[in-house]
Scaffold this motif. Structure first.
Motif, PDB file in Angstrom:
ATOM      1  N   ALA A 145       0.818  -1.225   0.000  1.00 44.17           N
ATOM      2  CA  ALA A 145       0.000   0.000   0.000  1.00 44.17           C
ATOM      3  C   ALA A 145       0.844   1.263   0.000  1.00 44.17           C
ATOM      4  CB  ALA A 145      -0.970   0.009   1.186  1.00 44.17           C
ATOM      5  N   ARG A 146       1.985   1.225  -0.670  1.00 46.18           N
ATOM      6  CA  ARG A 146       2.761   2.455  -0.821  1.00 46.18           C
ATOM      7  C   ARG A 146       2.024   3.414  -1.751  1.00 46.18           C
ATOM      8  NH1 ARG A 146       9.230   1.612  -0.752  1.00 46.18           N
ATOM      9  NH2 ARG A 146       9.311  -0.247   0.563  1.00 46.18           N
ATOM     10  N   PHE A 147       2.250   4.699  -1.538  1.00 38.64           N
ATOM     11  CA  PHE A 147       1.595   5.682  -2.396  1.00 38.64           C
ATOM     12  C   PHE A 147       2.384   6.975  -2.405  1.00 38.64           C
ATOM     13  CE2 PHE A 147      -0.375   6.094   1.817  1.00 38.64           C
ATOM     14  CZ  PHE A 147      -0.243   7.462   2.061  1.00 38.64           C
ATOM     15  N   VAL A 148       2.011   7.826  -3.331  1.00 39.22           N
ATOM     16  CA  VAL A 148       2.623   9.139  -3.494  1.00 39.22           C
ATOM     17  C   VAL A 148       1.493  10.141  -3.656  1.00 39.22           C
ATOM     18  CG1 VAL A 148       4.052  10.596  -4.985  1.00 39.22           C
ATOM     19  CG2 VAL A 148       4.710   8.219  -4.581  1.00 39.22           C
ATOM     20  N   THR A 149       1.447  11.162  -2.806  1.00 37.40           N
ATOM     21  CA  THR A 149       0.516  12.258  -3.073  1.00 37.40           C
ATOM     22  C   THR A 149       1.158  13.168  -4.115  1.00 37.40           C
ATOM     23  OG1 THR A 149       1.299  13.848  -1.408  1.00 37.40           O
ATOM     24  CG2 THR A 149      -0.238  12.124  -0.667  1.00 37.40           C
ATOM     25  N   ALA A 150       0.324  13.834  -4.891  1.00 42.40           N
ATOM     26  CA  ALA A 150       0.893  14.611  -5.996  1.00 42.40           C
ATOM     27  C   ALA A 150      -0.114  15.601  -6.541  1.00 42.40           C
ATOM     28  CB  ALA A 150       1.351  13.681  -7.130  1.00 42.40           C
ATOM     29  N   VAL A 151       0.406  16.663  -7.116  1.00 48.61           N
ATOM     30  CA  VAL A 151      -0.339  17.511  -8.048  1.00 48.61           C
ATOM     31  C   VAL A 151       0.375  17.415  -9.386  1.00 48.61           C
ATOM     32  CG1 VAL A 151      -0.975  19.864  -8.692  1.00 48.61           C
ATOM     33  CG2 VAL A 151      -1.238  19.117  -6.328  1.00 48.61           C
ATOM     34  N   LEU A 152      -0.373  16.985 -10.405  1.00 52.23           N
ATOM     35  CA  LEU A 152       0.121  16.946 -11.770  1.00 52.23           C
ATOM     36  C   LEU A 152      -0.658  17.982 -12.567  1.00 52.23           C
ATOM     37  CD1 LEU A 152       0.190  13.064 -12.353  1.00 52.23           C
ATOM     38  CD2 LEU A 152       1.932  14.508 -11.275  1.00 52.23           C
ATOM     39  N   ALA A 153       0.040  18.767 -13.385  1.00 47.87           N
ATOM     40  CA  ALA A 153      -0.639  19.853 -14.087  1.00 47.87           C
ATOM     41  C   ALA A 153      -0.025  20.090 -15.449  1.00 47.87           C
ATOM     42  CB  ALA A 153      -0.585  21.140 -13.258  1.00 47.87           C
ATOM     43  N   GLU A 154      -0.857  20.625 -16.359  1.00 49.48           N
ATOM     44  CA  GLU A 154      -0.417  21.098 -17.666  1.00 49.48           C
ATOM     45  C   GLU A 154      -0.920  22.523 -17.834  1.00 49.48           C
ATOM     46  OE1 GLU A 154      -0.525  16.982 -20.335  1.00 49.48           O
ATOM     47  OE2 GLU A 154      -2.076  18.528 -20.564  1.00 49.48           O
ATOM     48  N   PHE A 155      -0.018  23.409 -18.259  1.00 50.18           N
ATOM     49  CA  PHE A 155      -0.392  24.806 -18.467  1.00 50.18           C
ATOM     50  C   PHE A 155      -0.009  25.220 -19.873  1.00 50.18           C
ATOM     51  CE2 PHE A 155       0.937  29.390 -18.031  1.00 50.18           C
ATOM     52  CZ  PHE A 155      -0.357  29.883 -18.123  1.00 50.18           C
TER      53      PHE A 155
END
Length: 400
Positions: free
Chosen positions: A256-266
């Motif tokens: 149950a490993r995980f990574v929080t993230a914000v991924l974005a395209e501008f």
């Protein structure tokens, strides 16, 4: 400046010397090409924590002490990315060293005797040489350890050594947009990371925070970062990036490993921002110098955890807007009394620094140091900041 100008000749000579130049001989090469002009120079590199400018040692010359960024004329030249004159004795010019717009340090140039420090020909010549030095510092760092060692005030931990090799340069700018990031602590990082790519008017962004601390967290984040880049370079859209990271983490671990993230395209041509928030603190939008909104759309579970949602939030930015991304180690940093740094404090400081016209990397340096000062003790978590400025004026301020 003509082809026969002595500064132009020095530049050409440094290019010629650079092809077979070991990293530890860079200061020697710089002074070799400056000698016919009657000038000498000392090269300083900014340390990992962005507090001091540390001199590159040169055989046969005494090594000066590091220079504090916050209380020296040299530091002012570094933070403002401008040439500054010091009357000495002896007189000297402090010339920023950048690779593109990534701030690396300074050249302390002692011009020929009797030279006018205000002479634009002298200043332009110094800028030419320092520009090449910036590229050489970046390229030669891969071939030896001296340049890395100079930028460190103490040994780097295993997890930090691994992570720093994976991160892109701290700052990039185009005519329209600037992206700048900072990560603290520098020597014992956990699972924080950032990434960006600038291609064809599209800026792709990522801020990541792997679960846990130390090397296990960095390994999880490293897999996520590699999966993200592989999918992005294969042409995946935002939803495809999310699926790629989910699959990569699930394929490597069953705990149950995980990574929080914000991924974005501008898209800098239209102002359209598209983003996904995978269990991460929301980015902050700053407009006309004020923090006006937390971007709380595009929610899903952290990357690596099963979640069929693939919602991509969209909003239209305005020219001059800034977007501040961060990890929870920034807002949740606590002082000795237990008070958190908090989002309001972060937004207030960002408004003040942006309002004073500081370049993006200097804004982040001051924000990061404010978090460190608030905590007044060992870091309990990484604190990562990434600032995007959609402004031609702001982008120009990052260039010497």
């Amino acid at each position: 400046m003509t082809a026969t100008d002595p500064w132009h000749r020095a530049l050409a000579d440094l290019v010629s010397l650079s092809h077979r130049l070991p990293p530890d001989q860079l200061p020697v090469a710089i002074n070799t090409v400056l000698r016919p002009l009657g000038a000498t120079a000392t090269t300083y590199l900014v340390d990992a924590e962005q507090r001091d400018l540390r001199p590159l040692p040169e055989p046969g010359r005494p090594t000066p002490d590091p220079l504090p960024i916050d209380s020296s004329l040299a530091g002012r030249a570094f933070t403002q990315v401008e040439v500054h004159a010091g009357q000495g004795p002896p007189p000297r010019l402090w010339v920023p060293v950048v690779n593109g717009t990534d701030r690396l340090g300074l050249l302390e140039v002692f011009p020929p005797a009797g030279a006018d420090l205000a002479d634009e020909a002298v200043r332009d010549g110094c800028r030419l040489v320092s520009g090449l030095v910036g590229h050489l510092v970046s390229s030669k760092s891969a071939y030896g350890d001296l340049l890395h060692r100079t930028r460190r005030s103490r040994p780097m931990g295993l997890s930090a050594e691994l992570l720093w090799q994976l991160l892109p340069p701290l700052t990039v700018a185009t005519p329209e947009v600037t992206v700048s990031a900072l990560l603290e602590p520098c020597y014992e990082v956990g699972g924080d990371a950032f990434d960006y790519a600038v291609d064809g008017g599209t800026v792709t962004l990522a801020v990541l925070d792997g679960v846990g601390h130390g090397l296990p967290a960095v390994l999880t984040t490293s897999v996520a970062l590699a999966a993200l880049r592989a999918a992005r370079r294969a042409g995946a859209d935002l939803s495809g990036l999310v699926r790629a990271v989910d699959a990569a983490i699930a394929a490597q671990w069953r705990d149950a490993r995980f990574v929080t993230a914000v991924l974005a395209e501008f898209d800098t041509r239209t102002g359209l921002l598209r983003y996904v928030n995978a269990g991460h603190p929301p980015p902050v939008l700053l407009r006309r110098g004020r923090a006006v909104q937390a971007l709380d759309g595009g929610r899903r579970l952290p990357l690596g955890l099963p979640d069929e949602r693939a919602d991509v939030a969209e909003m239209r930015l305005e020219p001059g807007d800034r977007l501040l991304l961060h990890t929870d180690g920034v807002t949740e940093a606590r002082d000795p009394a237990g008070e958190m740094f908090g989002l309001p404090r972060l937004a207030d400081l960002a408004e003040r620094h942006i309002g004073s016209g500081l370049p993006a990397p200097e804004t982040l340096r001051r924000l990061s140091h404010a978090v460190v000062a608030h905590q007044a003790g060992p870091h309990l978590d990484d604190a990562t900041l990434l600032l995007v400025e959609w402004s031609a004026t702001a982008a120009a301020s990052t260039e010497p």
